[in-house]
Design a protein around this motif. Structure first.
Motif, mmCIF file in Angstrom:
data_model
loop_
_atom_site.group_PDB
_atom_site.id
_atom_site.type_symbol
_atom_site.label_atom_id
_atom_site.label_comp_id
_atom_site.label_asym_id
_atom_site.label_seq_id
_atom_site.Cartn_x
_atom_site.Cartn_y
_atom_site.Cartn_z
ATOM 1 N N ALA A 39 0.833 -1.200 0.000
ATOM 2 C CA ALA A 39 0.000 0.000 0.000
ATOM 3 C C ALA A 39 0.873 1.257 0.000
ATOM 4 O O ALA A 39 1.992 1.262 0.514
ATOM 5 N N THR A 40 0.367 2.329 -0.591
ATOM 6 C CA THR A 40 1.039 3.626 -0.537
ATOM 7 C C THR A 40 0.943 4.167 0.884
ATOM 8 O O THR A 40 -0.135 4.205 1.471
ATOM 9 N N LEU A 41 2.079 4.584 1.441
ATOM 10 C CA LEU A 41 2.125 5.015 2.835
ATOM 11 C C LEU A 41 2.199 6.534 2.920
ATOM 12 O O LEU A 41 3.027 7.170 2.257
ATOM 13 N N VAL A 42 1.315 7.111 3.735
ATOM 14 C CA VAL A 42 1.302 8.554 3.975
ATOM 15 C C VAL A 42 1.132 8.776 5.480
ATOM 16 O O VAL A 42 0.681 7.882 6.195
ATOM 17 N N ASP A 43 1.482 9.955 5.955
ATOM 18 C CA ASP A 43 1.443 10.217 7.396
ATOM 19 C C ASP A 43 0.191 10.957 7.850
ATOM 20 O O ASP A 43 0.100 11.353 9.013
ATOM 21 N N ASP A 44 -0.781 11.148 6.965
ATOM 22 C CA ASP A 44 -1.951 11.967 7.280
ATOM 23 C C ASP A 44 -2.690 11.496 8.532
ATOM 24 O O ASP A 44 -3.235 12.304 9.288
ATOM 25 N N VAL A 45 -2.716 10.193 8.749
ATOM 26 C CA VAL A 45 -3.522 9.648 9.839
ATOM 27 C C VAL A 45 -3.066 10.163 11.204
ATOM 28 O O VAL A 45 -3.868 10.287 12.130
ATOM 29 N N TRP A 46 -1.786 10.511 11.345
ATOM 30 C CA TRP A 46 -1.266 10.965 12.635
ATOM 31 C C TRP A 46 -1.619 12.410 12.933
ATOM 32 O O TRP A 46 -1.434 12.886 14.057
ATOM 33 N N SER A 47 -2.118 13.120 11.940
ATOM 34 C CA SER A 47 -2.569 14.498 12.180
ATOM 35 C C SER A 47 -4.063 14.558 12.455
ATOM 36 O O SER A 47 -4.614 15.630 12.704
ATOM 37 N N MET A 48 -4.730 13.417 12.398
ATOM 38 C CA MET A 48 -6.158 13.352 12.679
ATOM 39 C C MET A 48 -6.395 13.292 14.183
ATOM 40 O O MET A 48 -5.496 13.015 14.971
#
Length: 288
Positions: free
Chosen positions: A247-256
Motif C-alpha cells: 500500500a502507498t504510505l502517507v502520514d496523514d492519519v497521525w494528524s487526525m
C-alpha cells in the motif's frame, strides 16, 4: 426447544469466561491487549449486586455468559438468536429498528429476507452491519466478534489497530472464495510508522506461535487452547496481509484526532451522538 439449544452450548466459550490460565495466555498473545480485542476480562460485580449471581455456582456463571454472548441488548430472542453471522452471505435483515419508536416489548423483532431463499438454505444476518448496528458499524470487527461472541468470523473481516492507526477490511477477491485470493482494503491510508508498529507485533507473534505445540500441557483447557490458536491464525494472517499489500504510505492519519478511525466515511448512525466511540486502553508503548 430453545432452552435445550441454550443448554447445549459450550461453557466458557467467550474469552471473558475462560480460565485464569487461558486468559493469561491470551493476554500474552495480544501483548497485554496492545493488539485487539481489549478488555477481555468480564466484571461480575454488577451482576452479583443486582442479580444475586454467585460466581462460585457454575450454572449462574454459564447463564450470565449466555446472556452476554447471545442477547440483543437485554433480550434473549428464540429463533432470532439462532441465526448465525456472515457479512458475506447475509440474507436476512431487520424490517425496522425495534429500539426506536414503540417499546420493544410491544413491537418485538421482525425479520425479512433480503433475497430469495431456497429450501434448506441457512439464514444469515449481520451482527455489526445490520440496520440496528449504528454504534457498531465503524469499529466492531473481527477481534470484537471474538471477544463478544466467541467465534472468528469468516471473510469479509474488519481489523482496527488503534496503537498503529491502521484500519482495513479483508475479503476474497471479487467476493469469490473460489479465487483463493484475499485482498486488503485500507479504510484509512496507512502510514510507515503504523506499518512498522504492526511489523514489530508480527515478529513478536511469530515467536509466540512457536509455542503452539508446547502449550498443550493441561494447564489451559483444550477448548480454550483451540479457540486461542484459531484467533491467533486470524490475527497473524490479517497482519501479514496488511504488511504484504504494498500500500502507498502517507502520514496523514497521525494528524487526525482521536476519531481517526471514522474518517473513512462509514459513520452510519442516524444521530452521531448515538455513535459509540471506541475507547482505547492507554498504552505507553507507542514507539518501537
Amino acid at each position: 426447544p430453545y432452552g435445550k439449544y441454550l443448554l447445549s452450548q459450550q461453557r466458557g466459550y467467550t474469552v471473558g469466561f475462560w480460565s485464569k490460565e487461558g486468559q493469561e495466555l491470551f493476554w500474552e498473545m495480544t501483548d497485554n491487549e496492545r493488539l485487539p480485542p481489549i478488555w477481555i476480562e468480564e466484571s461480575l460485580e454488577e451482576w452479583e449486586d443486582y442479580c444475586d449471581g454467585d460466581e462460585e455456582i457454575d450454572d449462574h456463571v454459564f447463564a450470565l455468559m449466555l446472556v452476554k454472548a447471545r442477547a440483543d441488548y437485554q433480550y434473549l430472542v428464540p429463533f432470532y438468536d439462532m441465526m448465525n453471522h456472515n457479512n458475506g452471505k447475509t440474507n436476512v435483515i431487520h424490517k425496522y429498528d425495534p429500539y426506536k419508536g414503540d417499546p420493544i416489548h410491544e413491537t418485538g423483532y421482525e425479520m425479512v429476507t433480503s433475497k430469495p431463499i431456497s429450501a434448506g438454505e441457512e439464514l444469515f444476518l449481520s451482527y455489526n452491519h445490520c440496520k440496528i448496528c449504528q454504534q457498531y458499524y465503524d469499529w466492531f470487527g473481527t477481534p470484537e466478534m471474538f471477544r463478544h461472541f466467541g467465534f472468528v468470523e469468516s471473510y469479509p473481516q474488519r481489523w482496527l489497530f488503534d496503537f498503529a492507526r491502521v484500519k482495513f477490511d479483508l475479503d476474497w477477491k471479487d467476493g469469490d472464495e473460489g479465487t483463493g485470493e484475499v485482498v486488503v482494503n485500507f479504510l484509512v491510508p496507512p502510514s510507515k510508522k503504523g506499518m512498522d508498529l504492526l511489523k514489530h507485533e508480527v515478529d513478536r507473534l511469530e515467536k509466540f506461535g512457536q509455542r503452539r505445540e508446547q502449550s498443550s500441557n493441561g494447564e489451559v483447557p483444550e477448548y480454550e487452547l483451540n479457540s486461542l490458536w484459531e484467533y491467533y491464525d486470524a490475527l497473524h494472517g490479517a497482519l501479514r496481509y496488511a504488511l504484504e499489500s504494498n500500500a502507498t504510505l502517507v502520514d496523514d492519519v497521525w494528524s487526525m484526532g482521536e476519531d481517526w478511525w471514522v474518517k473513512d466515511g462509514t459513520l452510519k448512525a442516524e444521530d452521531v451522538d448515538e455513535h459509540c466511540v471506541r475507547q482505547w486502553k492507554e498504552n505507553d508503548k507507542d514507539e518501537l
